[in-house]
Design a protein around this motif. Structure first.
Motif, short mmCIF file in Angstrom:
data_model
loop_
_atom_site.label_atom_id
_atom_site.label_comp_id
_atom_site.label_asym_id
_atom_site.label_seq_id
_atom_site.Cartn_x
_atom_site.Cartn_y
_atom_site.Cartn_z
N LEU A 326 0.84 -1.19 0.00
CA LEU A 326 0.00 0.00 0.00
C LEU A 326 0.89 1.25 0.00
O LEU A 326 1.93 1.29 0.67
CB LEU A 326 -0.91 0.01 1.22
N PHE A 327 0.44 2.25 -0.72
CA PHE A 327 1.22 3.49 -0.72
C PHE A 327 1.28 4.10 0.67
O PHE A 327 2.27 4.75 1.02
CB PHE A 327 0.62 4.49 -1.71
N SER A 328 0.25 3.89 1.43
CA SER A 328 0.22 4.42 2.80
C SER A 328 1.32 3.84 3.66
O SER A 328 1.67 4.40 4.70
CB SER A 328 -1.14 4.17 3.43
N ALA A 329 1.90 2.68 3.23
CA ALA A 329 2.98 2.06 4.00
C ALA A 329 4.35 2.61 3.61
O ALA A 329 5.35 2.24 4.22
CB ALA A 329 2.96 0.55 3.78
N ILE A 330 4.40 3.48 2.62
CA ILE A 330 5.68 4.03 2.17
C ILE A 330 5.98 5.28 2.99
O ILE A 330 5.12 6.15 3.19
CB ILE A 330 5.62 4.38 0.67
N GLU A 331 7.21 5.38 3.46
CA GLU A 331 7.65 6.56 4.19
C GLU A 331 7.95 7.68 3.19
O GLU A 331 8.75 7.51 2.29
CB GLU A 331 8.90 6.25 5.01
N VAL A 332 7.28 8.80 3.38
CA VAL A 332 7.44 9.93 2.46
C VAL A 332 8.13 11.07 3.20
O VAL A 332 7.64 11.54 4.23
CB VAL A 332 6.08 10.40 1.92
N ALA A 366 7.89 -2.02 -4.64
CA ALA A 366 7.15 -3.19 -4.12
C ALA A 366 8.06 -4.20 -3.44
O ALA A 366 7.66 -4.84 -2.46
CB ALA A 366 6.37 -3.83 -5.27
N ASP A 367 9.30 -4.33 -3.94
CA ASP A 367 10.21 -5.35 -3.38
C ASP A 367 11.18 -4.76 -2.36
O ASP A 367 12.10 -5.46 -1.92
CB ASP A 367 11.00 -6.01 -4.51
N SER A 368 11.01 -3.50 -1.97
CA SER A 368 11.92 -2.89 -1.00
C SER A 368 11.58 -3.33 0.41
O SER A 368 10.40 -3.43 0.78
CB SER A 368 11.85 -1.36 -1.10
N ALA A 369 12.64 -3.55 1.20
CA ALA A 369 12.41 -3.96 2.59
C ALA A 369 11.83 -2.80 3.40
O ALA A 369 10.96 -3.00 4.26
CB ALA A 369 13.72 -4.45 3.21
N LYS A 370 12.31 -1.61 3.15
CA LYS A 370 11.82 -0.42 3.84
C LYS A 370 11.54 0.65 2.80
O LYS A 370 12.37 1.51 2.54
CB LYS A 370 12.85 0.06 4.86
N PRO A 371 10.37 0.61 2.18
CA PRO A 371 10.10 1.54 1.08
C PRO A 371 10.00 2.98 1.57
O PRO A 371 9.36 3.26 2.60
CB PRO A 371 8.77 1.05 0.51
N SER A 372 10.63 3.87 0.82
CA SER A 372 10.56 5.30 1.14
C SER A 372 10.82 6.10 -0.13
O SER A 372 11.43 5.61 -1.08
CB SER A 372 11.58 5.67 2.23
N LEU A 373 10.36 7.32 -0.09
CA LEU A 373 10.63 8.23 -1.21
C LEU A 373 10.74 9.64 -0.67
O LEU A 373 10.23 9.96 0.42
CB LEU A 373 9.58 8.12 -2.31
N THR A 374 11.38 10.50 -1.46
CA THR A 374 11.61 11.89 -1.07
C THR A 374 10.99 12.81 -2.11
O THR A 374 11.23 12.65 -3.31
CB THR A 374 13.11 12.19 -0.96
N ALA A 383 10.95 29.34 -12.24
CA ALA A 383 10.07 28.17 -12.31
C ALA A 383 10.06 27.47 -10.96
O ALA A 383 10.95 27.65 -10.12
CB ALA A 383 10.51 27.21 -13.41
N VAL A 384 9.03 26.66 -10.76
CA VAL A 384 8.94 25.79 -9.58
C VAL A 384 9.34 24.38 -10.02
O VAL A 384 8.82 23.85 -11.00
CB VAL A 384 7.51 25.79 -9.00
N TRP A 385 10.28 23.81 -9.27
CA TRP A 385 10.80 22.48 -9.59
C TRP A 385 10.34 21.48 -8.53
O TRP A 385 10.40 21.77 -7.33
CB TRP A 385 12.32 22.49 -9.66
N LEU A 386 9.91 20.32 -8.95
CA LEU A 386 9.51 19.25 -8.05
C LEU A 386 10.27 17.99 -8.42
O LEU A 386 10.38 17.65 -9.61
CB LEU A 386 8.01 19.00 -8.14
N SER A 387 10.82 17.31 -7.42
CA SER A 387 11.52 16.04 -7.68
C SER A 387 10.94 14.96 -6.78
O SER A 387 10.62 15.21 -5.60
CB SER A 387 13.02 16.19 -7.43
N VAL A 388 10.77 13.77 -7.34
CA VAL A 388 10.30 12.59 -6.61
C VAL A 388 11.40 11.54 -6.76
O VAL A 388 11.63 11.01 -7.85
CB VAL A 388 8.97 12.07 -7.15
N GLN A 389 12.11 11.24 -5.66
CA GLN A 389 13.27 10.34 -5.70
C GLN A 389 13.01 9.13 -4.83
O GLN A 389 12.48 9.24 -3.71
CB GLN A 389 14.53 11.08 -5.24
N PHE A 390 13.39 7.95 -5.33
CA PHE A 390 13.23 6.71 -4.56
C PHE A 390 14.24 5.69 -5.08
O PHE A 390 14.72 5.77 -6.20
CB PHE A 390 11.81 6.17 -4.70
N PHE A 391 14.54 4.71 -4.22
CA PHE A 391 15.44 3.61 -4.56
C PHE A 391 14.61 2.35 -4.65
O PHE A 391 14.21 1.78 -3.63
CB PHE A 391 16.56 3.46 -3.52
#
Length: 458
Positions: A326-332, A366-374, A383-391
């Motif tokens: 679930l996306f709610s389980a990902i640390e943001v 989905a296969d990450s042990a501790k899913p997170s994104l920044t 301009a306004v810049w937005l970045s979505v980074q994850f491993f």
């Protein structure tokens, strides 16, 4: 000597005057001839004559010298005048030669100019004749002044027949109206008209006045764009079908996970889990309905941090990976500055674009042990810049190239291919086409996968 001669002459004259005859002067008293006196008198007379001759010669010589000087002066003046006249004539001859050379050069240039002008006119005539669109020149009365080859082919009227005739009399079927021509003439502005018959033909008509011509007139350009419009409509239709396929695939994938979980929970008899997943499926459907109703609204001022927070909250309610994450389980992790300018845009469309990026991140983690994104939002370079980074699962170079491209049926599948549900062409369209921004992705082992989104402030 002259004085002595005068004295003698005076004495002789006095003596002679006293005599009865001039001959008595030369005689003695006895009547014999006084040859001595005759000799003296003759000598005196000769001396007098010679003296007179000498005086006359001297005077003549002086006068001759004076005349010679005058003649020399006259000759000198004449020579000077001749030299001046000669110099003047030489100058005139030089000027005449230069004028002749200039005339020859000018005549040569005139010939070259005439040749170039003839070539230019011939070239211009070829250009006008070879144009793939209809070109018609009209004067202020509507009489034809230009009629190119394409106009003759379409109308079936030769240029010789058309030139000088009224346009609407010789070609009444033309789509250009007299009022449109008068509008271009009176307003001195270009008039653009799009004339079409749905499914049959499409014409782009341009009427522009001749601004630099002494005689007022217009040029009418009629471009048959039927093939181009049909091709563009075909591409638009294909893009629409591709977007619909992408949205359908995304909806199917979003619904597949909660529906599968509902079925599993019902088999286990876990009604609470089934109810939760059922609510998720209903939220997905409600989100799609809400997006379809709100899409195409008015442009509004949007605070980017608030929009990102809303998209993350909605993702927690809607998104899940096929593996069950679930996306709610990902640390943001969120990084926003305190002050950010607002942007102008369509809120519903931008939120759906962000949801697409977060959906891709959820599946990749989905296969990450501790899913997170920044998620980071900054302002720079207007301009306004937005970045979505994850491993998570990385994208290959081919997948990065295809990620924002629509999926078509003719695309050949490969190991690196992406199906319609995995692509982000709809999000790319929203950012780049609707909001004139940029959307890109980078993916490597060192920095993970990062979406870079840029939205201009103006």
């Amino acid at each position: 000597m002259a004085t002595k001669t005068l004295v003698l002459f005076s004495s002789w004259f006095a003596a002679t005057s006293a005599l009865a005859s001039p001959l008595d002067l030369f005689r003695y008293a006895d009547g014999s001839t006084n040859w001595q006196y005759v000799s003296n008198t003759s000598g005196s007379l000769l001396i007098i004559a010679l003296s007179y001759v000498v005086v006359r010669l001297l005077l003549s010589r002086a006068e001759s010298r004076r005349y010679s000087r005058q003649l020399e002066q006259i000759r000198s003046e004449l020579e000077q005048r001749v030299q001046q006249r000669t110099a003047t004539l030489d100058e005139f001859n030089q000027l005449l030669k230069e004028s002749n050379r200039a005339l020859e050069s000018e005549a040569s240039q005139h010939k070259e100019t005439a040749k170039q002008l003839q070539q230019s006119q011939h070239y211009l005539s070829n250009v006008l004749a070879s144009m793939p669109l209809i070109l018609i020149g009209l004067d202020s009365t509507g009489a034809v002044t230009q009629w190119n080859r394409r106009a003759a082919e379409i109308s079936g009227i030769d240029a010789e027949q058309a030139i000088g005739a009224n346009l609407w009399e010789i070609y009444p079927a033309i789509t250009v109206q007299p009022g449109q021509v008068n509008q271009a003439l009176t307003q001195a502005k270009t008039v653009t008209i799009k004339h079409s018959q749905r499914g049959q033909y499409h014409f782009d008509i341009t009427i522009y006045p001749l601004s630099s011509s002494r005689a007022p007139g217009v040029v009418v350009l009629i471009d048959d764009v039927t093939d181009r419009i049909l091709a563009e409509n075909s591409l638009i239709q294909r893009d629409k079908m591709s977007s619909m396929g992408e949205l359908a695939a995304v909806m199917a994938r979003d619904l597949a996970s909660p529906l599968t979980a509902v079925a599993g929970a019902l088999e286990r008899g876990d009604s609470a889990a089934a109810s939760a997943r059922n609510q998720q499926a209903q939220a997905i459907i409600a989100n799609l309905l809400s997006f379809s109703q709100q899409r195409g609204g008015a442009v509004e001022a949007i605070a980017m941090p608030a929009l990102v927070d809303s998209a993350i909250e909605r993702a927690g309610q809607l998104l899940s990976a096929p593996s069950g994450l679930l996306f709610s389980a990902i640390e943001v992790q969120r990084h926003y500055p305190e002050q950010l300018p607002v942007i102008a845009g369509y809120r519903a469309e931008l939120e759906q674009a962000l949801l697409s990026l977060l959906r891709h991140a959820c599946i990749a983690l989905a296969d990450s042990a501790k899913p997170s994104l920044t998620v980071a939002v900054t302002e720079r370079s207007g301009a306004v810049w937005l970045s979505v980074q994850f491993f998570g699962q990385l994208l290959s170079d081919e997948q990065q190239r295809l990620l924002f491209e629509p999926a078509y049926q003719q695309d050949q599948p490969s190991n690196d291919s992406l199906d319609a549900g995995e692509r982000l062409s709809f999000a790319h369209f929203i950012v780049c086409e609707q909001h004139r921004g940029n959307l890109a992705v980078t993916s490597n082992a060192e920095y993970g996968t990062t979406f870079h989104l840029r939205l201009p402030l103006r």
